[in-house]
Design a protein around this motif. Sequence first.
Motif, mmCIF file in Angstrom:
data_model
loop_
_atom_site.group_PDB
_atom_site.id
_atom_site.type_symbol
_atom_site.label_atom_id
_atom_site.label_comp_id
_atom_site.label_asym_id
_atom_site.label_seq_id
_atom_site.Cartn_x
_atom_site.Cartn_y
_atom_site.Cartn_z
ATOM 1 N N LEU A 118 -39.932 23.629 109.692
ATOM 2 C CA LEU A 118 -40.018 25.092 109.774
ATOM 3 C C LEU A 118 -40.511 25.715 108.475
ATOM 4 N N GLY A 119 -40.171 25.096 107.361
ATOM 5 C CA GLY A 119 -40.419 25.730 106.068
ATOM 6 C C GLY A 119 -41.788 25.500 105.467
ATOM 7 N N VAL A 120 -42.536 24.533 105.972
ATOM 8 C CA VAL A 120 -43.822 24.217 105.343
ATOM 9 C C VAL A 120 -44.964 25.016 105.947
ATOM 10 N N ASN A 167 -37.209 31.666 106.680
ATOM 11 C CA ASN A 167 -35.846 32.177 106.884
ATOM 12 C C ASN A 167 -35.102 31.321 107.902
ATOM 13 N N LYS A 168 -35.783 30.957 108.981
ATOM 14 C CA LYS A 168 -35.147 30.128 109.996
ATOM 15 C C LYS A 168 -34.860 28.733 109.456
ATOM 16 N N ALA A 169 -35.716 28.265 108.546
ATOM 17 C CA ALA A 169 -35.490 26.958 107.927
ATOM 18 C C ALA A 169 -34.172 26.962 107.163
ATOM 19 N N MET A 170 -33.948 28.026 106.380
ATOM 20 C CA MET A 170 -32.710 28.100 105.597
ATOM 21 C C MET A 170 -31.498 28.335 106.497
ATOM 22 N N ILE A 194 -37.525 26.834 100.033
ATOM 23 C CA ILE A 194 -36.451 26.862 101.042
ATOM 24 C C ILE A 194 -35.221 26.092 100.564
ATOM 25 N N GLY A 195 -35.164 25.812 99.258
ATOM 26 C CA GLY A 195 -33.958 25.228 98.681
ATOM 27 C C GLY A 195 -33.844 23.726 98.822
ATOM 28 N N ILE A 196 -34.960 23.040 98.921
ATOM 29 C CA ILE A 196 -34.952 21.579 99.001
ATOM 30 C C ILE A 196 -35.771 21.022 97.838
#
Length: 550
Positions: free
Chosen positions: A305-307, A350-353, A403-405
Amino acid sequence: MTTPVQLTRRNLLAGMLATAGGLALAACSPGGSSSSSANGLTVTVAGQSDNLTQVFNPFLENTALGVTYNGSFIYEPLVQINTADIGKDIPWLARSWEWSDDNKTFTVTLQDTVKWTDGKPFSADDVVFSYQLLKKFPALNLQGVPDNEVSSPAPNKVVFTFKDPSEQLFPSIVSAPIVAKHLWESVKDPTTYQDPNPVGTGAFKIGTFSPQSLLLTRNDDYWQTKAAIAAIRFVPYKDNSTITNAMVQGQADWAGAYIANADKTFTSKNKNYHFWAPRAGTDGLIPNLERWPLSDIAVRKAISLGVNRKQVAAASGEQPATSVTGLPLPTYKSSVAKAYDGVGFVEDKNKAMQTLEAAGYAKASDGYYAKGGKRVEFSCSFPASYTEIAARVQVLVSQLKDIGIKLNIDTTTVDDINPRTAKGDFDSTMGYPVSPTPRAFSFYNDTINPNLYYPIGQSTPSFQNIERFKDDEAAELFKQYPLATTDEQRQQILDKIEKVFVEKLPWIPMFYWGSYSSWSTAKVTGFPDENSPYFTAVPNVVVALRLKPA
C-alpha cells in the motif's frame, strides 16, 4: 537470481562467475569491436564477471558460461524456449516431440546429423545420460526438471515417463544442457567437475581462454547451417556501467545488460547503436517469509500500500506493475481471473500505516513502527554491480521510511546472491523472480509453489519459491493443475491460485522488467528487435546463427 539453455536472468546470475580454477588453455588478450579471428569476422560481447576462471560445467551455478549469458553456444538443449515471441519455441536437438493423452509420457525425436565437437556421433544415449545425471545428482538440476524415468527405444528417440502429468513443466524439461556420455560417464563427481575443455554439440567451441577474455570459434562441422561469423569474443566487465561504456565506445558489439537512459546515453551516440528491452516478466520485493517482520502479512500489505510503483519502476526505466495478480500485462491479460480484471495496485500511505496499527504496531520516537520492542526493519540483498536494482531499492528506502518502515541496503557479489537466497540467508531481495514467463502457470509455479518448499539452510536447487511460501490450499491447487484436461479447467484452477496470491501476498510485485539487450550493426546485422521479435536479443546462439556481415 534467477531470469536459456532457457535464457533467463536467473540462469544468467547463477552462471555469471566461475569459482574454481581450471587447466589453462592458450591465453588470449581481451579484444575490442575491431578484433577479428584468423579466419574471419569476430563479434565482441560484453559480459559480466568479477573473476573469470576456466570452469565450463553447464550443470553448476557459477561458471565461465555466465559471461556468455548461458546462451547455448557450446552445450545445447532439446528446445530453445522463446521468451520474446511466446509460444513459438524452436526445435533444437529435439526435432519434434509429443505428449501422451495423460501428459505423463513425453516422446522426443532427435535430430539425425548431430556430432560432438570431438567428432563422435550424438545419440539418444547422450540425452538419457544427461537427464539421469540430474536425477542422480539433484544439485545439478538448475532447470527444475521433474522426477522422471528416461529411456531410448531407438538411436533418435527418447521417452520420458513422469509419475504425474507434467506438460505444464515443458519449458523446464526441455531446457537442460546435454553432455556427451562418452566423456562424462568417467567423471566421478559431476558436482565438482570443472570441465575445463568442454566438448559440446554447439555452433561454437573453445578457442582461447584467459581471465581477461574467452574466445569461442565457429564449429565448421555444426549440424545446422554454420554461423556466418567466425568467432565470438566474450570480455568480462565488473558491472552495468562498465558494460555501457564499452558499448558506447565501440569496444563491444553486443551485450545483455541494463543501460540507464539508453536513448540518451547509447542509441543517440551512433546510428548503428540499438537497445531493446521487451517486457519479459514481473519483479518486486521478494521477502523471506520465515524471517520477521516480512513473515507478517500485515507488514507485507503495508509495504504494498505504501509504495509508489511508478517511482520504483522509473528508477530503472521500467513500467509499474498494473495487475494485483502479478502477471505481466498485457501479455497475460487473458489469464487474469475475471474477479481481478482491471484491478490494479493502490497507493495509500495512510492506509498502510493504519494496517500496521491494526496489527498491533506502534510508531516509536524514531519515526519507525515497532512491536514487542522490535523495530520494523529489514534489509534488501542484491549484487552491488546491478545498478538498476540499486536504483530501485534506493527509492524504496525513502518510500518505506515515509510509512515508518526501515529498509537497509545489503549489497553482495554476483556469485554470492544465489547461494544466499537458495539457503534462505536473506531478509528480502530484488532481481527475482526474473525468469521470462513462458506461460502464466510458470509465473506462479516458479515463485510460490509450496510443493517446492525447502527449509532454511537447505538450498532450493532450482531457485523456485525462495520466499519459502507455505500454504496448504495453494499446495493442493498446484497438484490439481497438472490433472486438468481442458483449458477451462486449467483456468479455473489458475483463478484460485491468483486469489491465493492476491490475498496472501507472498511477494510484492512492483514493476515489469525487460530483457535488456544492446548491439551495434556496424559489423553485423540480423538482431531481433521490436519490429522483428523472433527471439530475445540477449546474447545467445539463436541470434548468433542469424548474424551476417554488415
